[in-house]
Scaffold this active site. Structure first.
Site, PDB file in Angstrom:
ATOM      1  N   LYS A 156     131.124  -7.802  45.606  1.00 29.90           N
ATOM      2  CA  LYS A 156     131.989  -8.826  45.002  1.00 29.90           C
ATOM      3  C   LYS A 156     133.403  -8.719  45.563  1.00 29.90           C
ATOM      4  O   LYS A 156     134.043  -9.730  45.896  1.00 29.90           O
ATOM      5  CB  LYS A 156     131.991  -8.665  43.470  1.00 29.90           C
ATOM      6  CG  LYS A 156     130.653  -9.078  42.857  1.00 29.90           C
ATOM      7  CD  LYS A 156     130.462  -8.610  41.431  1.00 29.90           C
ATOM      8  CE  LYS A 156     129.041  -8.975  40.950  1.00 29.90           C
ATOM      9  NZ  LYS A 156     128.705  -8.435  39.635  1.00 29.90           N
ATOM     10  N   GLN A 184     131.931  -4.854  35.261  1.00 29.60           N
ATOM     11  CA  GLN A 184     130.547  -4.647  35.698  1.00 29.60           C
ATOM     12  C   GLN A 184     129.762  -3.930  34.592  1.00 29.60           C
ATOM     13  O   GLN A 184     130.151  -2.852  34.140  1.00 29.60           O
ATOM     14  CB  GLN A 184     130.543  -3.804  36.992  1.00 29.60           C
ATOM     15  CG  GLN A 184     129.182  -3.652  37.616  1.00 29.60           C
ATOM     16  CD  GLN A 184     128.615  -4.966  38.188  1.00 29.60           C
ATOM     17  OE1 GLN A 184     129.334  -5.753  38.801  1.00 29.60           O
ATOM     18  NE2 GLN A 184     127.342  -5.219  37.958  1.00 29.60           N
ATOM     19  N   ASP A 213     132.680 -14.319  34.418  1.00 29.48           N
ATOM     20  CA  ASP A 213     131.260 -13.973  34.322  1.00 29.48           C
ATOM     21  C   ASP A 213     130.563 -14.844  33.265  1.00 29.48           C
ATOM     22  O   ASP A 213     129.343 -14.798  33.123  1.00 29.48           O
ATOM     23  CB  ASP A 213     131.132 -12.486  33.935  1.00 29.48           C
ATOM     24  CG  ASP A 213     129.982 -11.802  34.655  1.00 29.48           C
ATOM     25  OD1 ASP A 213     129.429 -12.424  35.578  1.00 29.48           O
ATOM     26  OD2 ASP A 213     129.649 -10.660  34.291  1.00 29.48           O
TER      27      ASP A 213
END
Ligand code: NDP
Length: 295
Positions: free
Chosen positions: A54, A98, A121
Protein backbone atom coordinates in the site's frame (compact mmCIF):
# COMPACT_ATOMS: atom_id res chain seq x y z
CA UNK A 1 -15.87 -23.79 -22.28
CA UNK A 2 -12.55 -22.21 -21.27
CA UNK A 3 -12.98 -19.14 -19.16
CA UNK A 4 -11.96 -15.57 -19.80
CA UNK A 5 -9.33 -14.80 -17.15
CA UNK A 6 -10.22 -11.53 -15.43
CA UNK A 7 -6.90 -9.87 -14.71
CA UNK A 8 -7.06 -7.74 -11.59
CA UNK A 9 -3.45 -6.82 -12.23
CA UNK A 10 -4.33 -5.22 -15.59
CA UNK A 11 -7.53 -3.52 -14.40
CA UNK A 12 -5.80 -2.16 -11.29
CA UNK A 13 -3.03 -0.76 -13.51
CA UNK A 14 -5.63 1.03 -15.64
CA UNK A 15 -7.25 2.51 -12.50
CA UNK A 16 -3.87 3.66 -11.16
CA UNK A 17 -3.16 5.46 -14.44
CA UNK A 18 -6.54 7.24 -14.22
CA UNK A 19 -5.73 8.21 -10.64
CA UNK A 20 -2.27 9.45 -11.65
CA UNK A 21 -3.89 11.95 -14.02
CA UNK A 22 -6.38 13.01 -11.38
CA UNK A 23 -3.60 13.53 -8.82
CA UNK A 24 -1.66 15.72 -11.28
CA UNK A 25 -4.80 17.83 -11.81
CA UNK A 26 -5.33 18.17 -8.06
CA UNK A 27 -1.74 19.32 -7.59
CA UNK A 28 -1.65 21.75 -10.49
CA UNK A 29 -5.18 23.19 -10.29
CA UNK A 30 -5.88 23.03 -6.55
CA UNK A 31 -2.41 22.81 -4.97
CA UNK A 32 -3.64 19.68 -3.21
CA UNK A 33 -1.57 16.53 -2.58
CA UNK A 34 -3.59 13.59 -1.20
CA UNK A 35 -2.08 12.12 1.98
CA UNK A 36 -2.35 8.60 3.39
CA UNK A 37 -1.21 7.34 6.82
CA UNK A 38 -0.83 3.61 7.34
CA UNK A 39 -0.54 2.05 10.78
CA UNK A 40 0.69 -1.46 11.43
CA UNK A 41 0.93 -2.92 14.92
CA UNK A 42 3.34 -5.80 15.58
CA UNK A 43 5.35 -7.85 13.12
CA UNK A 44 2.73 -10.12 11.54
CA UNK A 45 4.45 -11.00 8.22
CA UNK A 46 1.26 -10.82 6.10
CA UNK A 47 0.32 -7.41 7.57
CA UNK A 48 3.82 -6.08 6.87
CA UNK A 49 3.60 -7.25 3.26
CA UNK A 50 0.16 -5.66 2.75
CA UNK A 51 1.20 -2.35 4.31
CA UNK A 52 4.40 -2.37 2.24
CA UNK A 53 2.39 -2.81 -0.97
CA UNK A 54 0.00 0.00 0.00
CA UNK A 55 2.85 2.35 0.87
CA UNK A 56 4.60 1.57 -2.42
CA UNK A 57 1.43 2.17 -4.44
CA UNK A 58 0.94 5.54 -2.70
CA UNK A 59 4.52 6.62 -3.37
CA UNK A 60 4.28 5.55 -7.01
CA UNK A 61 1.26 7.84 -7.43
CA UNK A 62 2.98 10.68 -5.54
CA UNK A 63 0.44 10.49 -2.76
CA UNK A 64 2.00 11.88 0.43
CA UNK A 65 2.54 8.84 2.61
CA UNK A 66 3.29 8.30 6.30
CA UNK A 67 3.87 4.84 7.72
CA UNK A 68 3.64 4.11 11.44
CA UNK A 69 5.16 0.79 12.56
CA UNK A 70 4.13 0.27 16.18
CA UNK A 71 5.32 -2.39 18.63
CA UNK A 72 2.93 -5.18 19.58
CA UNK A 73 3.12 -3.91 23.17
CA UNK A 74 1.56 -0.53 22.32
CA UNK A 75 -1.36 0.42 24.55
CA UNK A 76 -4.81 1.20 23.22
CA UNK A 77 -4.44 4.70 24.71
CA UNK A 78 -1.26 5.39 22.71
CA UNK A 79 -2.79 4.05 19.51
CA UNK A 80 -5.87 6.24 20.03
CA UNK A 81 -3.62 9.21 20.63
CA UNK A 82 -1.82 8.63 17.29
CA UNK A 83 -5.17 8.37 15.49
CA UNK A 84 -6.28 11.61 17.13
CA UNK A 85 -3.15 13.38 15.84
CA UNK A 86 -3.71 12.00 12.34
CA UNK A 87 -7.38 13.03 12.44
CA UNK A 88 -6.21 16.60 13.10
CA UNK A 89 -3.36 16.60 10.56
CA UNK A 90 -4.47 18.49 7.42
CA UNK A 91 -1.81 16.76 5.27
CA UNK A 92 -3.44 13.39 5.99
CA UNK A 93 -6.65 12.63 4.10
CA UNK A 94 -6.80 8.89 4.71
CA UNK A 95 -5.97 6.69 7.69
CA UNK A 96 -5.58 2.94 7.30
CA UNK A 97 -5.11 0.72 10.34
CA UNK A 98 -3.96 -2.69 9.12
CA UNK A 99 -6.02 -5.43 10.76
CA UNK A 100 -5.84 -7.70 12.67
CA UNK A 101 -4.70 -5.89 15.80
CA UNK A 102 -3.21 -7.64 18.86
CA UNK A 103 -5.82 -9.18 21.15
CA UNK A 104 -5.46 -6.55 23.88
CA UNK A 105 -6.72 -3.82 21.53
CA UNK A 106 -10.40 -3.82 20.56
CA UNK A 107 -10.56 -3.31 16.78
CA UNK A 108 -13.99 -1.71 16.79
CA UNK A 109 -12.83 0.95 19.28
CA UNK A 110 -9.91 1.80 17.00
CA UNK A 111 -11.94 1.90 13.79
CA UNK A 112 -14.55 4.09 15.51
CA UNK A 113 -11.83 6.58 16.53
CA UNK A 114 -10.93 7.34 12.90
CA UNK A 115 -12.59 10.47 11.52
CA UNK A 116 -15.22 9.01 9.11
CA UNK A 117 -14.05 11.56 6.50
CA UNK A 118 -10.60 9.92 6.63
CA UNK A 119 -11.86 6.34 6.83
CA UNK A 120 -10.48 5.23 3.45
CA UNK A 121 -10.93 1.57 4.36
CA UNK A 122 -14.69 2.19 4.64
CA UNK A 123 -14.97 0.33 7.97
CA UNK A 124 -16.27 3.07 10.32
CA UNK A 125 -19.89 2.36 11.32
CA UNK A 126 -20.93 5.72 9.83
CA UNK A 127 -19.58 4.63 6.44
CA UNK A 128 -21.02 1.11 6.78
CA UNK A 129 -24.41 2.72 7.45
CA UNK A 130 -24.11 5.04 4.45
CA UNK A 131 -23.30 2.04 2.26
CA UNK A 132 -26.43 0.26 3.51
CA UNK A 133 -28.66 3.17 2.50
CA UNK A 134 -26.97 3.48 -0.88
CA UNK A 135 -25.24 6.80 -0.22
CA UNK A 136 -21.64 5.82 0.49
CA UNK A 137 -18.72 8.18 0.97
CA UNK A 138 -16.19 5.36 0.96
CA UNK A 139 -16.81 1.80 -0.14
CA UNK A 140 -14.60 -0.78 1.60
CA UNK A 141 -11.64 -1.52 -0.65
CA UNK A 142 -11.93 -5.24 -1.41
CA UNK A 143 -15.70 -5.24 -2.13
CA UNK A 144 -15.35 -2.06 -4.20
CA UNK A 145 -12.52 -3.73 -6.11
CA UNK A 146 -14.78 -6.70 -6.86
CA UNK A 147 -17.52 -4.43 -8.22
CA UNK A 148 -14.99 -2.59 -10.41
CA UNK A 149 -13.67 -5.93 -11.73
CA UNK A 150 -17.18 -6.90 -12.79
CA UNK A 151 -18.09 -3.53 -14.31
CA UNK A 152 -14.81 -3.05 -16.16
CA UNK A 153 -14.93 -6.61 -17.51
CA UNK A 154 -18.37 -5.92 -18.98
CA UNK A 155 -20.11 -8.44 -16.73
CA UNK A 156 -23.78 -7.62 -16.27
CA UNK A 157 -25.02 -7.80 -12.67
CA UNK A 158 -28.55 -6.48 -13.08
CA UNK A 159 -31.12 -9.17 -12.31
CA UNK A 160 -28.38 -11.80 -11.90
CA UNK A 161 -28.29 -14.43 -9.19
CA UNK A 162 -25.17 -13.57 -7.21
CA UNK A 163 -24.06 -15.96 -4.49
CA UNK A 164 -21.52 -14.72 -1.94
CA UNK A 165 -19.75 -17.30 0.23
CA UNK A 166 -18.54 -15.58 3.42
CA UNK A 167 -20.16 -13.01 5.71
CA UNK A 168 -17.21 -11.10 7.18
CA UNK A 169 -17.50 -7.39 7.84
CA UNK A 170 -14.68 -6.62 5.42
CA UNK A 171 -15.69 -8.75 2.41
CA UNK A 172 -18.87 -10.85 2.52
CA UNK A 173 -21.40 -8.47 4.06
CA UNK A 174 -20.29 -5.31 2.22
CA UNK A 175 -20.07 -6.95 -1.23
CA UNK A 176 -23.57 -8.35 -0.72
CA UNK A 177 -24.79 -4.89 0.25
CA UNK A 178 -23.08 -3.17 -2.69
CA UNK A 179 -24.48 -5.60 -5.27
CA UNK A 180 -28.07 -5.43 -4.10
CA UNK A 181 -28.25 -1.62 -4.29
CA UNK A 182 -30.70 -0.16 -6.79
CA UNK A 183 -27.87 1.14 -8.95
CA UNK A 184 -25.93 0.55 -12.15
CA UNK A 185 -23.27 -2.12 -11.55
CA UNK A 186 -25.48 -3.71 -8.91
CA UNK A 187 -29.25 -4.50 -8.93
CA UNK A 188 -28.59 -8.21 -8.36
CA UNK A 189 -30.46 -10.88 -6.43
CA UNK A 190 -27.96 -11.71 -3.71
CA UNK A 191 -27.66 -14.81 -1.53
CA UNK A 192 -25.08 -14.93 1.27
CA UNK A 193 -23.73 -18.30 2.48
CA UNK A 194 -21.50 -19.07 5.48
CA UNK A 195 -20.20 -21.96 7.54
CA UNK A 196 -23.68 -22.78 8.88
CA UNK A 197 -25.30 -22.86 5.42
CA UNK A 198 -26.93 -26.21 4.73
CA UNK A 199 -25.99 -27.76 1.38
CA UNK A 200 -23.64 -25.03 0.09
CA UNK A 201 -23.55 -26.58 -3.40
CA UNK A 202 -27.32 -26.16 -3.84
CA UNK A 203 -26.75 -22.40 -3.58
CA UNK A 204 -23.49 -22.10 -5.52
CA UNK A 205 -24.96 -24.10 -8.43
CA UNK A 206 -27.65 -21.44 -8.89
CA UNK A 207 -25.14 -18.61 -9.18
CA UNK A 208 -24.70 -16.59 -12.37
CA UNK A 209 -21.90 -14.85 -10.46
CA UNK A 210 -20.17 -16.61 -7.56
CA UNK A 211 -18.07 -14.56 -5.15
CA UNK A 212 -16.14 -16.63 -2.67
CA UNK A 213 -14.43 -15.24 0.42
CA UNK A 214 -14.23 -18.15 2.83
CA UNK A 215 -10.47 -18.44 3.33
CA UNK A 216 -10.67 -22.20 2.65
CA UNK A 217 -8.32 -23.48 -0.06
CA UNK A 218 -10.08 -24.91 -3.12
CA UNK A 219 -13.40 -25.34 -1.28
CA UNK A 220 -15.31 -24.61 -4.51
CA UNK A 221 -15.01 -27.46 -7.00
CA UNK A 222 -16.31 -27.87 -10.56
CA UNK A 223 -19.33 -29.94 -9.48
CA UNK A 224 -20.50 -26.99 -7.34
CA UNK A 225 -20.92 -24.49 -10.21
CA UNK A 226 -23.05 -24.29 -13.33
CA UNK A 227 -21.78 -23.91 -16.90
CA UNK A 228 -21.14 -20.27 -17.78
CA UNK A 229 -20.74 -18.97 -14.23
CA UNK A 230 -18.57 -15.92 -13.50
CA UNK A 231 -16.28 -16.64 -10.53
CA UNK A 232 -14.60 -14.03 -8.34
CA UNK A 233 -12.15 -15.72 -5.98
CA UNK A 234 -11.23 -13.50 -3.03
CA UNK A 235 -9.45 -16.19 -0.99
CA UNK A 236 -5.75 -16.03 -0.23
CA UNK A 237 -4.38 -19.30 1.18
CA UNK A 238 -0.93 -20.82 1.38
CA UNK A 239 -0.67 -24.57 1.04
CA UNK A 240 2.03 -27.23 0.61
CA UNK A 241 5.72 -26.76 0.00
CA UNK A 242 7.36 -24.04 -2.09
CA UNK A 243 10.94 -22.95 -2.78
CA UNK A 244 10.39 -19.82 -0.62
CA UNK A 245 9.22 -21.97 2.29
CA UNK A 246 6.00 -19.91 2.50
CA UNK A 247 3.82 -22.42 0.63
CA UNK A 248 1.96 -22.03 -2.65
CA UNK A 249 -0.61 -19.26 -2.95
CA UNK A 250 -4.08 -20.53 -3.89
CA UNK A 251 -7.59 -19.16 -3.77
CA UNK A 252 -10.83 -20.63 -2.44
CA UNK A 253 -11.65 -22.11 -5.84
CA UNK A 254 -10.19 -25.15 -7.56
CA UNK A 255 -9.08 -22.95 -10.45
CA UNK A 256 -7.96 -25.66 -12.90
CA UNK A 257 -11.26 -27.54 -12.94
CA UNK A 258 -13.69 -24.63 -12.37
CA UNK A 259 -12.21 -22.61 -15.26
CA UNK A 260 -13.35 -25.36 -17.65
CA UNK A 261 -17.00 -24.60 -16.77
CA UNK A 262 -16.83 -20.86 -16.09
CA UNK A 263 -17.43 -18.02 -18.54
CA UNK A 264 -14.95 -15.84 -16.63
CA UNK A 265 -12.80 -16.29 -13.53
CA UNK A 266 -10.26 -14.35 -11.48
CA UNK A 267 -6.87 -15.94 -10.77
CA UNK A 268 -5.08 -16.04 -7.41
CA UNK A 269 -2.72 -14.22 -7.31
CA UNK A 270 -3.47 -11.41 -9.76
CA UNK A 271 -7.25 -11.17 -9.30
CA UNK A 272 -8.87 -9.35 -6.38
CA UNK A 273 -5.63 -8.56 -4.49
CA UNK A 274 -4.29 -5.77 -6.74
CA UNK A 275 -7.79 -4.23 -6.87
CA UNK A 276 -7.91 -3.84 -3.09
CA UNK A 277 -4.81 -1.65 -3.22
CA UNK A 278 -6.03 0.37 -6.20
CA UNK A 279 -9.32 1.08 -4.40
CA UNK A 280 -7.44 2.31 -1.33
CA UNK A 281 -5.67 4.81 -3.57
CA UNK A 282 -9.01 5.79 -5.13
CA UNK A 283 -10.55 6.38 -1.71
CA UNK A 284 -7.55 8.47 -0.62
CA UNK A 285 -7.92 10.70 -3.67
CA UNK A 286 -11.65 10.96 -2.98
CA UNK A 287 -10.99 11.91 0.65
CA UNK A 288 -8.66 14.69 -0.51
CA UNK A 289 -11.26 15.96 -3.00
CA UNK A 290 -13.91 15.94 -0.26
CA UNK A 291 -11.83 18.47 1.73
CA UNK A 292 -12.30 21.03 -1.06
CA UNK A 293 -15.85 20.02 -1.92
CA UNK A 294 -15.18 18.51 -5.36
CA UNK A 295 -15.90 14.81 -4.65
P1 NDP B 1 -13.19 -14.43 7.56
O1 NDP B 1 -12.46 -15.61 8.11
O2 NDP B 1 -13.43 -13.26 8.40
O3 NDP B 1 -14.61 -14.93 7.00
C1 NDP B 1 -14.74 -16.14 6.29
C2 NDP B 1 -16.19 -16.38 6.02
O4 NDP B 1 -16.32 -17.59 5.28
C3 NDP B 1 -17.03 -16.56 7.28
O5 NDP B 1 -18.24 -15.88 7.12
C4 NDP B 1 -17.24 -18.06 7.38
O6 NDP B 1 -18.47 -18.40 7.97
C5 NDP B 1 -17.25 -18.45 5.91
N1 NDP B 1 -16.81 -19.82 5.70
C6 NDP B 1 -15.68 -20.41 6.15
N2 NDP B 1 -15.62 -21.69 5.72
C7 NDP B 1 -16.73 -21.92 5.01
C8 NDP B 1 -17.24 -23.05 4.32
N3 NDP B 1 -16.58 -24.19 4.28
N4 NDP B 1 -18.42 -22.91 3.69
C9 NDP B 1 -19.10 -21.76 3.71
N5 NDP B 1 -18.66 -20.65 4.35
C10 NDP B 1 -17.49 -20.73 4.99
O7 NDP B 1 -12.38 -14.07 6.25
P2 NDP B 1 -12.33 -12.71 5.37
O8 NDP B 1 -13.68 -12.38 4.86
O9 NDP B 1 -11.56 -11.69 6.09
O10 NDP B 1 -11.42 -13.22 4.17
C11 NDP B 1 -11.81 -14.31 3.36
C12 NDP B 1 -10.66 -14.68 2.45
O11 NDP B 1 -10.38 -13.59 1.60
C13 NDP B 1 -9.34 -14.98 3.18
O12 NDP B 1 -8.65 -15.99 2.47
C14 NDP B 1 -8.60 -13.68 3.10
O13 NDP B 1 -7.19 -13.85 3.15
C15 NDP B 1 -9.02 -13.19 1.74
N6 NDP B 1 -8.96 -11.73 1.58
C16 NDP B 1 -8.37 -11.28 0.45
C17 NDP B 1 -8.30 -9.92 0.22
C18 NDP B 1 -7.66 -9.45 -1.03
O14 NDP B 1 -7.43 -8.27 -1.17
N7 NDP B 1 -7.37 -10.35 -1.98
C19 NDP B 1 -8.80 -8.94 1.17
C20 NDP B 1 -9.50 -9.53 2.30
C21 NDP B 1 -9.55 -10.89 2.49
P3 NDP B 1 -18.84 -18.02 9.52
O15 NDP B 1 -19.17 -16.56 9.50
O16 NDP B 1 -20.01 -18.87 9.81
O17 NDP B 1 -17.61 -18.33 10.31
Amino acid sequence: MTAQIISGTEIAKQIREELRQEIIQLRTKHNLVPGLATIVVGGDPASLVYVGLKERAAKDLEIYSQRHDLPVSITKKDLLSLIDQLNKNPRINGILVQLPLPQHINETDIVCAIDPRKDVDGCHPANVGKLMIGEPDFLPCTPHGIQELLVRSGIETEGMEIVVVGRSNIVGKPIASILLQKQVGANATVTVCHSQTRDLASHTKRADILIIAAGRPKVITADMVKEGVVVIDVGVNRIGESASGKGILVGDVNFDTVKEKAKAITPVPGGVGPMTIAMLMMNTVRAAKMTIGIA
